[in-house]
Motif scaffolding. Structure first.
Motif, mmCIF file in Angstrom:
data_model
loop_
_atom_site.group_PDB
_atom_site.id
_atom_site.type_symbol
_atom_site.label_atom_id
_atom_site.label_comp_id
_atom_site.label_asym_id
_atom_site.label_seq_id
_atom_site.Cartn_x
_atom_site.Cartn_y
_atom_site.Cartn_z
ATOM 1 N N LEU A 240 -18.882 58.438 31.249
ATOM 2 C CA LEU A 240 -19.282 57.057 30.950
ATOM 3 C C LEU A 240 -19.899 56.940 29.569
ATOM 4 O O LEU A 240 -19.949 55.851 29.000
ATOM 5 C CB LEU A 240 -20.296 56.558 31.986
ATOM 6 C CG LEU A 240 -19.825 56.515 33.433
ATOM 7 C CD1 LEU A 240 -20.961 56.039 34.326
ATOM 8 C CD2 LEU A 240 -18.606 55.626 33.573
ATOM 9 N N ALA A 241 -20.388 58.052 29.051
ATOM 10 C CA ALA A 241 -21.060 58.038 27.751
ATOM 11 C C ALA A 241 -20.639 59.272 26.956
ATOM 12 O O ALA A 241 -20.223 60.288 27.522
ATOM 13 C CB ALA A 241 -22.575 58.018 27.932
ATOM 14 N N ARG B 252 -25.011 48.677 34.392
ATOM 15 C CA ARG B 252 -24.544 47.403 34.943
ATOM 16 C C ARG B 252 -23.045 47.199 34.788
ATOM 17 O O ARG B 252 -22.409 46.606 35.665
ATOM 18 C CB ARG B 252 -25.307 46.264 34.285
ATOM 19 C CG ARG B 252 -24.893 44.911 34.858
ATOM 20 C CD ARG B 252 -25.866 43.849 34.547
ATOM 21 N NE ARG B 252 -27.047 44.017 35.389
ATOM 22 C CZ ARG B 252 -28.110 43.242 35.324
ATOM 23 N NH1 ARG B 252 -28.141 42.271 34.470
ATOM 24 N NH2 ARG B 252 -29.137 43.440 36.105
ATOM 25 N N TYR B 253 -22.444 47.682 33.689
ATOM 26 C CA TYR B 253 -21.054 47.322 33.386
ATOM 27 C C TYR B 253 -20.068 48.491 33.311
ATOM 28 O O TYR B 253 -18.925 48.300 32.925
ATOM 29 C CB TYR B 253 -21.003 46.533 32.073
ATOM 30 C CG TYR B 253 -21.772 45.237 32.162
ATOM 31 C CD1 TYR B 253 -21.300 44.188 32.936
ATOM 32 C CD2 TYR B 253 -22.979 45.082 31.494
ATOM 33 C CE1 TYR B 253 -22.012 43.003 33.030
ATOM 34 C CE2 TYR B 253 -23.696 43.900 31.581
ATOM 35 C CZ TYR B 253 -23.208 42.859 32.350
ATOM 36 O OH TYR B 253 -23.912 41.686 32.448
ATOM 37 N N ALA B 254 -20.470 49.665 33.717
ATOM 38 C CA ALA B 254 -19.559 50.823 33.662
ATOM 39 C C ALA B 254 -18.309 50.596 34.518
ATOM 40 O O ALA B 254 -17.200 50.953 34.103
ATOM 41 C CB ALA B 254 -20.287 52.094 34.103
ATOM 42 N N GLU C 126 -10.696 51.328 27.770
ATOM 43 C CA GLU C 126 -12.109 51.016 27.970
ATOM 44 C C GLU C 126 -12.640 50.217 26.772
ATOM 45 O O GLU C 126 -12.032 50.147 25.725
ATOM 46 C CB GLU C 126 -12.934 52.316 28.107
ATOM 47 C CG GLU C 126 -12.514 53.211 29.241
ATOM 48 C CD GLU C 126 -11.443 54.229 28.843
ATOM 49 O OE1 GLU C 126 -11.112 55.068 29.684
ATOM 50 O OE2 GLU C 126 -10.927 54.187 27.708
ATOM 51 N N ARG C 127 -13.823 49.651 26.967
ATOM 52 C CA ARG C 127 -14.527 48.926 25.910
ATOM 53 C C ARG C 127 -15.732 49.783 25.534
ATOM 54 O O ARG C 127 -16.493 50.199 26.403
ATOM 55 C CB ARG C 127 -14.982 47.556 26.389
ATOM 56 C CG ARG C 127 -13.945 46.749 27.146
ATOM 57 C CD ARG C 127 -12.823 46.266 26.320
ATOM 58 N NE ARG C 127 -13.205 45.078 25.583
ATOM 59 C CZ ARG C 127 -12.396 44.477 24.729
ATOM 60 N NH1 ARG C 127 -11.200 44.936 24.501
ATOM 61 N NH2 ARG C 127 -12.791 43.421 24.071
ATOM 62 N N PHE C 128 -15.909 50.050 24.238
ATOM 63 C CA PHE C 128 -16.928 50.973 23.780
ATOM 64 C C PHE C 128 -18.001 50.271 22.959
ATOM 65 O O PHE C 128 -17.694 49.488 22.060
ATOM 66 C CB PHE C 128 -16.300 52.066 22.911
ATOM 67 C CG PHE C 128 -15.381 52.976 23.661
ATOM 68 C CD1 PHE C 128 -15.872 54.127 24.256
ATOM 69 C CD2 PHE C 128 -14.038 52.680 23.783
ATOM 70 C CE1 PHE C 128 -15.028 54.977 24.955
ATOM 71 C CE2 PHE C 128 -13.181 53.519 24.478
ATOM 72 C CZ PHE C 128 -13.677 54.668 25.059
ATOM 73 N N ILE C 129 -19.240 50.596 23.266
ATOM 74 C CA ILE C 129 -20.360 50.204 22.422
ATOM 75 C C ILE C 129 -20.804 51.455 21.680
ATOM 76 O O ILE C 129 -21.123 52.473 22.303
ATOM 77 C CB ILE C 129 -21.531 49.639 23.248
ATOM 78 C CG1 ILE C 129 -21.146 48.291 23.842
ATOM 79 C CG2 ILE C 129 -22.789 49.515 22.394
ATOM 80 C CD1 ILE C 129 -22.167 47.701 24.776
ATOM 81 N N LEU C 130 -20.792 51.389 20.354
ATOM 82 C CA LEU C 130 -21.370 52.454 19.543
ATOM 83 C C LEU C 130 -22.852 52.139 19.448
ATOM 84 O O LEU C 130 -23.241 51.081 18.951
ATOM 85 C CB LEU C 130 -20.750 52.493 18.154
ATOM 86 C CG LEU C 130 -19.242 52.716 18.080
ATOM 87 C CD1 LEU C 130 -18.802 52.838 16.634
ATOM 88 C CD2 LEU C 130 -18.812 53.927 18.870
#
Length: 166
Positions: free
Chosen positions: A16-17, A87-89, A118-122
């Motif tokens: 997930l990370a 919350r959004y994984a 997937e959608r990624f937050i850096l």
């Protein structure tokens, strides 16, 4: 054998990370990321609502913004960002931790993410720059775009203890 080319290791996308490793120039999976509940963060309701709204739009493929959370140390900035993963994984959100010193690698970091579903937050924690810091230009290019269009499945969320980053 020393002269034989090395075969790149296949990226593990089951986590997930991730964190960026500058030595191997690869994404290292974090199989046990810190799980935080945003409901336990008090006194930041407006910021929580805005960040969640932006993240929900991002996950839905709608226009969304990169985000900078700034304020005094210990006010929950980083925790708000980390809580998004819990919350959004299940909706496909993933987080890639990028140290400020690794921002010059942003183009390399986002390239393998571009083709992923997937959608990624850096996530860059405690962001600030010195006047002659070259990583500022890499971040600016990633946000504003360079000749390569920024991936539509990547956003940058950063936290800082300073209102003025430079």
């Amino acid at each position: 054998e020393a002269m034989l080319p090395t075969v790149p290791k296949q990226q593990d996308w089951s986590a997930l990370a991730y964190r960026w490793d500058t030595q191997t120039r690869s994404l290292i999976p974090i199989f046990y990321p810190q799980q935080l509940d945003a409901n336990l963060l008090l006194g930041v309701e407006r910021q929580k609502q805005e960040l969640e709204r932006n993240t929900q739009q991002f996950l839905a493929g709608l226009p969304a913004n990169n985000a900078l959370l700034w304020g005094a140390r210990g006010t929950g900035k980083s925790s708000l960002i980390k809580a998004l993963l819990s919350r959004y994984a299940e909706q496909g959100l993933r987080i890639v931790e990028v140290d400020r010193s690794e921002l010059s690698d942003l183009a390399r970091i986002v390239e393998p993410l571009r083709s992923r579903p997937e959608r990624f937050i850096l996530f860059c924690d405690d962001l600030s720059f010195e006047a002659d810091d070259p990583s500022y230009k890499a971040l600016k290019a990633a946000i504003e775009g360079s000749i390569a269009a920024p991936p539509e499945n990547v956003l940058i969320y950063a936290s800082s203890n300073r209102q003025h980053l430079l």
